[in-house]
Design a protein around this motif. Structure first.
Motif, PDB file in Angstrom:
ATOM      1  N   ARG A 222     -11.156 -11.123  -6.577  1.00 40.77           N
ATOM      2  CA  ARG A 222     -10.038 -10.197  -6.442  1.00 40.77           C
ATOM      3  C   ARG A 222     -10.453  -8.913  -5.732  1.00 40.77           C
ATOM      4  O   ARG A 222      -9.763  -8.416  -4.827  1.00 40.77           O
ATOM      5  CB  ARG A 222      -9.471  -9.898  -7.840  1.00 40.77           C
ATOM      6  CG  ARG A 222      -8.250  -8.981  -7.838  1.00 40.77           C
ATOM      7  CD  ARG A 222      -8.642  -7.535  -8.029  1.00 40.77           C
ATOM      8  NE  ARG A 222      -7.496  -6.623  -8.038  1.00 40.77           N
ATOM      9  CZ  ARG A 222      -7.586  -5.325  -7.811  1.00 40.77           C
ATOM     10  NH1 ARG A 222      -8.770  -4.763  -7.568  1.00 40.77           N
ATOM     11  NH2 ARG A 222      -6.515  -4.563  -7.837  1.00 40.77           N
ATOM     12  N   ASP A 223     -11.591  -8.351  -6.138  1.00 45.67           N
ATOM     13  CA  ASP A 223     -12.043  -7.107  -5.526  1.00 45.67           C
ATOM     14  C   ASP A 223     -12.409  -7.307  -4.062  1.00 45.67           C
ATOM     15  O   ASP A 223     -12.251  -6.394  -3.238  1.00 45.67           O
ATOM     16  CB  ASP A 223     -13.228  -6.542  -6.300  1.00 45.67           C
ATOM     17  CG  ASP A 223     -12.828  -6.031  -7.678  1.00 45.67           C
ATOM     18  OD1 ASP A 223     -11.615  -5.838  -7.914  1.00 45.67           O
ATOM     19  OD2 ASP A 223     -13.725  -5.839  -8.520  1.00 45.67           O
TER      20      ASP A 223
ATOM     21  N   HIS B 265      -9.180  -7.186  -2.213  1.00 43.64           N
ATOM     22  CA  HIS B 265      -8.684  -5.813  -2.216  1.00 43.64           C
ATOM     23  C   HIS B 265      -9.398  -4.985  -1.146  1.00 43.64           C
ATOM     24  O   HIS B 265      -8.760  -4.233  -0.379  1.00 43.64           O
ATOM     25  CB  HIS B 265      -8.908  -5.197  -3.601  1.00 43.64           C
ATOM     26  CG  HIS B 265      -8.335  -3.837  -3.785  1.00 43.64           C
ATOM     27  ND1 HIS B 265      -9.048  -2.686  -3.485  1.00 43.64           N
ATOM     28  CD2 HIS B 265      -7.117  -3.416  -4.226  1.00 43.64           C
ATOM     29  CE1 HIS B 265      -8.306  -1.629  -3.746  1.00 43.64           C
ATOM     30  NE2 HIS B 265      -7.123  -2.035  -4.196  1.00 43.64           N
TER      31      HIS B 265
ATOM     32  N   GLY C 211      -5.772  -9.542  -4.852  1.00 48.50           N
ATOM     33  CA  GLY C 211      -6.373  -8.257  -4.543  1.00 48.50           C
ATOM     34  C   GLY C 211      -5.777  -7.630  -3.296  1.00 48.50           C
ATOM     35  O   GLY C 211      -5.544  -6.411  -3.244  1.00 48.50           O
ATOM     36  N   ALA C 212      -5.492  -8.450  -2.284  1.00 49.31           N
ATOM     37  CA  ALA C 212      -4.880  -7.947  -1.051  1.00 49.31           C
ATOM     38  C   ALA C 212      -3.484  -7.400  -1.329  1.00 49.31           C
ATOM     39  O   ALA C 212      -3.103  -6.340  -0.808  1.00 49.31           O
ATOM     40  CB  ALA C 212      -4.823  -9.058  -0.006  1.00 49.31           C
TER      41      ALA C 212
ATOM     42  N   ALA D  19      -2.417  -6.101  -4.057  1.00 47.39           N
ATOM     43  CA  ALA D  19      -2.571  -4.816  -4.738  1.00 47.39           C
ATOM     44  C   ALA D  19      -2.905  -3.709  -3.741  1.00 47.39           C
ATOM     45  O   ALA D  19      -2.383  -2.592  -3.828  1.00 47.39           O
ATOM     46  CB  ALA D  19      -3.655  -4.918  -5.807  1.00 47.39           C
ATOM     47  N   ARG D  20      -3.764  -4.008  -2.779  1.00 48.77           N
ATOM     48  CA  ARG D  20      -4.150  -3.008  -1.783  1.00 48.77           C
ATOM     49  C   ARG D  20      -2.951  -2.616  -0.921  1.00 48.77           C
ATOM     50  O   ARG D  20      -2.732  -1.421  -0.648  1.00 48.77           O
ATOM     51  CB  ARG D  20      -5.272  -3.559  -0.901  1.00 48.77           C
ATOM     52  CG  ARG D  20      -5.852  -2.527   0.069  1.00 48.77           C
ATOM     53  CD  ARG D  20      -6.585  -1.432  -0.699  1.00 48.77           C
ATOM     54  NE  ARG D  20      -7.218  -0.470   0.168  1.00 48.77           N
ATOM     55  CZ  ARG D  20      -8.487  -0.080   0.040  1.00 48.77           C
ATOM     56  NH1 ARG D  20      -9.241  -0.585  -0.919  1.00 48.77           N
ATOM     57  NH2 ARG D  20      -8.980   0.826   0.842  1.00 48.77           N
TER      58      ARG D  20
ATOM     59  N   GLU E  99      -0.676  -0.356  -2.881  1.00 44.13           N
ATOM     60  CA  GLU E  99      -1.212   1.002  -2.979  1.00 44.13           C
ATOM     61  C   GLU E  99      -0.986   1.806  -1.700  1.00 44.13           C
ATOM     62  O   GLU E  99      -0.768   3.023  -1.746  1.00 44.13           O
ATOM     63  CB  GLU E  99      -2.713   0.934  -3.281  1.00 44.13           C
ATOM     64  CG  GLU E  99      -3.046   0.388  -4.663  1.00 44.13           C
ATOM     65  CD  GLU E  99      -4.513  -0.014  -4.791  1.00 44.13           C
ATOM     66  OE1 GLU E  99      -4.871  -0.581  -5.839  1.00 44.13           O
ATOM     67  OE2 GLU E  99      -5.287   0.228  -3.840  1.00 44.13           O
TER      68      GLU E  99
END
Length: 330
Positions: A226-227, A230, A253-254, A256-257, A260
């Motif tokens: 996940r990280d 991201h 993760g992508a 979420a990025r 943001e």
């Protein structure tokens, strides 16, 4: 002292076949081959290993499952399928996680051999290091020579029964579907370059884009979690209209990025993953992906390990493209 390897060499059979004949395995061996092995053993004066006979006859009801990362829903789903299948056969599954360290994987197999587990399941991608693959294969061969049973979920590189996901073909099919929606400018969150699963998915996706005459996608390498997704998403060029992450947790993760950064999915960029992990059912927007029957793959690995096939079997698994709300047509 005469070894089992000496018998196998004189009989002209594999080490595993000689073990099945002399150590009392339940796996079937042809009559002619059995006679050759028994004759070679008699001529050489070979004495059977009582511990190996016990293992081959299944005194232990433990199956060892070695996975890369149990926190990853991909491996959790495979483990769930394996445990259910093992339970139905009266066996217990012990799970070991390697944290994606090939050395720990080899060590786990050696430990399971010493503990006389009835079978070993190895789930996860190989790495692009022939030396490490050869060492793992040799460790598995030693275990099988003692009567143990092995199955793998991943690439067919270990000489054992294998459940082989169609990584390249699945990614190729996804690329064709996404291009069919009108996307031209792609980015691939490609994971680690040395991980064969990630490399196969990247290659299948890129090859289809090339066949369709589309521009080469932007390739962003990173961690296979996940990280990693991201972090990689931060490097995606602003002209890209569709992002393919080579597994679902990277895609999460992508997403979420992008959230943001105020980038709307799919209005400004489409996102797709690979695997169809169970946790996607709660994701908004719902993630487009390539569905693999993960629990069924774990179950099938148990069936292969406990089955009676004399030669290793390879069972290909076809991925199914599933388009959801995270992608849109242009």
């Amino acid at each position: 002292m005469v070894t089992l390897e000496d018998v196998a060499r004189q009989a002209g059979v594999s080490l595993a076949t000689a073990s099945r004949v002399l150590n009392g395995s339940t796996r079937q061996v042809g009559a002619a081959m059995r006679v050759r092995v028994e004759k070679a053993a008699a001529e050489l004066g070979y004495r059977t290993n009582v511990a190996a006979q016990t293992l081959a006859r299944g005194a232990s009801n433990v199956i060892g499952l070695v996975v890369h990362d149990l926190v990853d829903p991909y491996f959790a789903a495979i483990a769930d399928g394996a445990m259910r299948a093992a339970d139905a056969e009266g066996h217990v599954v012990m799970v070991g996680t390697t944290r994606r360290d090939p050395e720990r994987e080899i060590a786990y197999v050696a430990t399971l051999n010493a503990q006389r587990a009835k079978a070993v399941l190895v789930a996860g991608s190989r790495v692009a290091d022939p030396g490490l693959t050869a060492r793992l294969r040799a460790e598995l061969d030693r275990y099988r020579a003692q009567g143990g049973r092995v199955a793998c979920v991943g690439q067919d590189l270990l000489g054992v029964d294998t459940v082989a996901p169609g990584n390249r073909a699945g990614a190729a099919a996804l690329a064709a579907r996404l291009a069919g929606l009108g996307h031209i400018r792609f980015a691939v969150l490609a994971g680690p370059p040395h991980l064969i699963t990630a490399a196969d998915r990247r290659a299948g996706f890129c090859a289809t884009l090339a066949e369709l005459g589309l521009p080469e996608p932007q390739i962003v390498y990173g961690r296979f979690d996940r990280d990693g997704g991201h972090a990689a998403a931060a490097s995606v060029r602003p002209d890209v209209t569709c992002v393919f992450a080579v597994n679902d947790v990277m895609a999460v993760g992508a997403l979420a990025r992008f959230r943001e950064r105020g980038v709307r999915v799919p209005e400004e960029v489409s996102v797709a993953g690979f695997d169809d992990i169970p946790t996607l059912r709660d994701l908004v927007p719902a993630l487009a992906t390539v569905r693999l029957p993960l629990a069924a793959m774990g179950s099938l690995a148990v069936e292969l390990a406990l089955g009676g096939a004399e030669e290793p079997q390879v069972v290909p698994i076809t991925g199914e493209v599933v388009l959801r709300e995270s992608v849109r047509a242009l």
